[in-house]
Design an enzyme around this catalytic site. Structure first.
Site, PDB file in Angstrom:
ATOM      1  CG  ASP A  39      -2.003   1.078   1.107  1.00  0.00           C
ATOM      2  OD1 ASP A  39      -2.956   0.867   0.333  1.00  0.00           O
ATOM      3  OD2 ASP A  39      -1.872   2.146   1.732  1.00  0.00           O
TER       4      ASP A  39
HETATM    5  N1  LIG Z   1       2.653   4.307 -12.319  1.00  0.00           N
HETATM    6  C1  LIG Z   1       2.741   4.950 -11.127  1.00  0.00           C
HETATM    7  N2  LIG Z   1       1.889   4.578 -10.119  1.00  0.00           N
HETATM    8  C2  LIG Z   1       2.021   5.238  -8.935  1.00  0.00           C
HETATM    9  C3  LIG Z   1       2.952   6.269  -8.719  1.00  0.00           C
HETATM   10  N3  LIG Z   1       2.801   6.696  -7.422  1.00  0.00           N
HETATM   11  C4  LIG Z   1       1.805   5.954  -6.874  1.00  0.00           C
HETATM   12  N4  LIG Z   1       1.351   5.060  -7.777  1.00  0.00           N
HETATM   13  C5  LIG Z   1       0.287   4.057  -7.622  1.00  0.00           C
HETATM   14  O1  LIG Z   1      -0.743   4.544  -6.784  1.00  0.00           O
HETATM   15  C6  LIG Z   1      -1.415   3.404  -6.248  1.00  0.00           C
HETATM   16  C7  LIG Z   1      -1.599   3.620  -4.746  1.00  0.00           C
HETATM   17  O2  LIG Z   1      -2.803   3.002  -4.338  1.00  0.00           O
HETATM   18  P1  LIG Z   1      -2.811   1.651  -3.450  1.00  0.00           P
HETATM   19  O3  LIG Z   1      -4.097   1.624  -2.715  1.00  0.00           O
HETATM   20  O4  LIG Z   1      -1.539   1.529  -2.692  1.00  0.00           O
HETATM   21  O5  LIG Z   1      -2.779   0.460  -4.514  1.00  0.00           O
HETATM   22  P2  LIG Z   1      -3.888   0.148  -5.619  1.00  0.00           P
HETATM   23  O6  LIG Z   1      -3.439   0.714  -6.934  1.00  0.00           O
HETATM   24  O7  LIG Z   1      -5.240   0.529  -5.150  1.00  0.00           O
HETATM   25  O8  LIG Z   1      -3.781  -1.429  -5.768  1.00  0.00           O
HETATM   26  P3  LIG Z   1      -3.993  -2.496  -4.586  1.00  0.00           P
HETATM   27  O9  LIG Z   1      -2.611  -2.968  -4.207  1.00  0.00           O
HETATM   28  O10 LIG Z   1      -4.822  -3.576  -5.229  1.00  0.00           O
HETATM   29  O11 LIG Z   1      -4.696  -1.802  -3.455  1.00  0.00           O
HETATM   30  C8  LIG Z   1      -0.548   2.178  -6.536  1.00  0.00           C
HETATM   31  O12 LIG Z   1      -1.070   1.434  -7.613  1.00  0.00           O
HETATM   32  C9  LIG Z   1       0.785   2.811  -6.915  1.00  0.00           C
HETATM   33  O13 LIG Z   1       1.545   1.990  -7.779  1.00  0.00           O
HETATM   34  C10 LIG Z   1       3.823   6.626  -9.804  1.00  0.00           C
HETATM   35  O14 LIG Z   1       4.662   7.544  -9.719  1.00  0.00           O
HETATM   36  N5  LIG Z   1       3.690   5.938 -10.966  1.00  0.00           N
END
Ligand SMILES: Nc1nc2c(ncn2[C@@H]2O[C@H](COP(=O)(O)OP(=O)(O)OP(=O)(O)O)[C@@H](O)[C@H]2O)c(=O)[nH]1
Length: 198
Positions: free
Chosen positions: A74
């Site tokens: 996360d």
């Molecule tokens: N491509 C990219 N993604 C980013 C960046 N910064 C944050 N993220 C994405 O933002 C999202 C943060 O949300 P989370 O709740 O941690 O994860 P999620 O995408 O909902 O996916 P889950 O693990 O299924 O919860 C993640 O998918 C990170 O990879 C970046 O600079 N580039």
């Protein structure tokens, strides 16, 4: 040992596959909003919130696959005043987030938890510090014209590997942590588990 990434994040999938790690993917399907609200109500620190959410995701999938090593993760964006940003729900939301980040220091906490047999067996949280430029209204408009809705999946409203890098005057910490995983500690643990060769 079979490795499962308990995440729907494309950035996390890409980081692991580009690193040469073999894994399956299973979405954890947890109610992150409810978990975040409960953690906020108890005054949990942002990095501990990221850790708790990563554990929730890892354990949810581990219950379905107890013999596999399950990686949950996360990422949380913490503003200078301590408030947390979720992923933007609309272009207007993204515009608001960018205005609030403009000209400030933002922390991005990325947590990883490994679970085996429905128990946490390893955890790591890493934090990067992002110094956001003073963003003009014109920049924000042009940036969102180019990056919305792609950044709807990104906490902090940026893809640092893309035009999101233009938001920052400086960044301190691991590029991988910013993308969404403390990748090097994860790879180190996979070596201790024999999932990767030392
Ligand atoms: N491509 C990219 N993604 C980013 C960046 N910064 C944050 N993220 C994405 O933002 C999202 C943060 O949300 P989370 O709740 O941690 O994860 P999620 O995408 O909902 O996916 P889950 O693990 O299924 O919860 C993640 O998918 C990170 O990879 C970046 O600079 N580039």
């Amino acid at each position: 040992m079979r490795l499962i990434l308990a995440s729907g994040s494309s950035a996390r999938r890409t980081m692991l596959s580009d690193a040469g790690v073999a894994f399956d993917v299973e979405r954890p399907n947890v109610d992150e909003d409810a978990a975040k609200a409960a953690l906020a109500a108890t005054g949990t620190y942002p990095r501990d919130t990221a850790d708790a959410l990563a554990q929730l995701k890892a354990l949810r999938v581990s219950q379905r696959a107890p013999a596999a090593l399950v990686l949950g993760s996360d990422s949380i964006v913490e503003l200078a005043d301590g408030t947390l940003l979720d992923k933007p729900e609309s272009r207007e939301d993204a515009c608001d987030h960018l205005r609030r980040m403009s000209g400030t220091r933002v922390r991005l906490h990325s947590a990883a938890v490994m679970a085996l047999g429905s128990q946490p067996v390893w955890r790591h949280v890493d934090t990067a510090t992002l110094h956001v430029r003073a963003l003009s209204a014109d920049f924000i408009t042009r940036y969102l014209d180019a990056e919305w809705p792609a950044i709807a999946a990104c906490v902090g409203c940026f893809r640092i590997e893309g035009p999101g890098v233009q938001l920052f005057a400086a960044v301190e910490g691991s590029h991988f942590t910013i993308l969404g995983l403390p990748l090097l500690p994860v790879l180190d643990y996979l070596r201790t588990r024999g999932v990767l060769t030392s």
